[in-house]
Design a protein around this motif. Sequence first.
Motif, short mmCIF file in Angstrom:
data_model
loop_
_atom_site.label_atom_id
_atom_site.label_comp_id
_atom_site.label_asym_id
_atom_site.label_seq_id
_atom_site.Cartn_x
_atom_site.Cartn_y
_atom_site.Cartn_z
N UNK A 130 1.01 -1.65 0.28
CA UNK A 130 -0.01 0.15 -0.02
C UNK A 130 0.88 1.29 -0.27
N UNK A 131 0.18 2.74 -0.50
CA UNK A 131 1.56 3.22 -0.57
C UNK A 131 0.53 4.74 0.38
N UNK A 132 1.34 5.17 0.74
CA UNK A 132 0.70 7.11 1.66
C UNK A 132 1.20 8.09 0.59
N UNK A 133 0.52 8.95 0.45
CA UNK A 133 0.43 9.56 -1.26
C UNK A 133 0.39 10.90 -1.09
N UNK A 134 1.13 12.12 -0.73
CA UNK A 134 1.34 13.23 -0.24
C UNK A 134 0.95 14.25 -1.70
N UNK B 28 -3.82 5.49 0.21
CA UNK B 28 -4.14 6.57 0.73
C UNK B 28 -3.66 8.35 0.07
N UNK B 29 -4.39 9.07 0.09
CA UNK B 29 -3.90 10.01 0.11
C UNK B 29 -3.78 10.55 2.08
N UNK B 30 -3.22 11.99 1.47
CA UNK B 30 -2.52 12.48 3.09
C UNK B 30 -2.99 14.48 2.40
N UNK C 262 1.20 14.21 14.63
CA UNK C 262 0.75 12.71 14.65
C UNK C 262 0.26 11.81 14.53
N UNK C 263 -1.73 12.90 15.09
CA UNK C 263 -2.64 12.10 14.81
C UNK C 263 -3.33 12.12 12.71
N UNK C 264 -2.79 12.69 12.12
CA UNK C 264 -2.80 13.07 11.30
C UNK C 264 -1.65 11.76 10.28
#
Length: 358
Positions: A138-142, A168-170, A322-324
Amino acid sequence: MKGREIVERLVKEIMSGTYAKAGRLPSEASLAESFGVSRMTLRAALDELRRQGLIEKRNGTGSFLTKRAYRRSGLIGLVIPDYESFGFFAEIKKEVERHAVRLGYRVALVLTRERGREAIVRDIRRKARELAVDRAEGVIFRPFVAENLAKANREIVRIFHNAEVPVVLVDSDITSPPKRSNCDLVAIDNVGAGRQIAAHLQERGYGRIAFLMESRNPMANANWGDRLFGLAGELALMGCKESVRQLDFGPGNEKELCALMRSRTRPDAIVCGNDEHAATLVETLKRIGARVPNDVAVVGFDDIDIARDTMPPLTTISQPLKRLAATAFKTLLARIRYPNNDPREILLDAPLVVRKST
């Protein structure tokens, strides 16, 4: 051997491809004997592997690897193209890694040191393909936030989706509001943050408010556009007669700022899209003889170190980093396990920190 240890060992063996050729685990009797445990203990461990989506039980034939098991690599991608441009991304990386390591994952940070739009986009696209080839789970992508890079964001997400890698976009979406993409999104509530700023400024008696955009297009930066939307909307609901003025020059532009502050309708508060711009604006105001907050109040965004070091210290919105990061990681785990669920949008509250600039 405890059930947890059996699960960890079987997961490692699945990840290493031990059972890939056969496509199934050995029989329960064989595994119980191999681990030196009872059938009951073994079955509890197999139940956990089923909960993780790595195996499925077929009555009378045994436990078979799922499609996810073949992709199980323990690799999570963290794609932040402009990572080195903003210090707070280091906190996000640190927090994602903390959660990942605890659950047996490793994190690959993808950034770029290229210069020029085309070179930057080409570099990130190449690295996205490499992540897909390396079987990232999986990938977290900004995403890039600039409107002129919206196409690049969609291309990068498409690379992962074509390889069946969950994303998941951040921080921001890859689609301009009010539309939404089909990706999970974890971000702060930028509209709500704008409303908080408006309420604070009204409470302090500031009525003529400007937003420093550096662009005539409010969606040149989607997050800033949302903040402006919240700011203007809240003031309208409060019955403010004047709308928020958009400033399309840079925070260090003395000529434009002088003209603005000498105008008959000069603002008594200026809201900035980030703390760097706010700090630069404060220094520019000092150079032209304007006092903060006596002549004009200034509000930043992000609450990085410069917000506390500026004189006067900046009122700003604090990013819950941190929550993000933790929420993005947990959302990615859920997406990996349940790939067919509807996309989620999770917006976190970001508190207003009041300091002497207002």
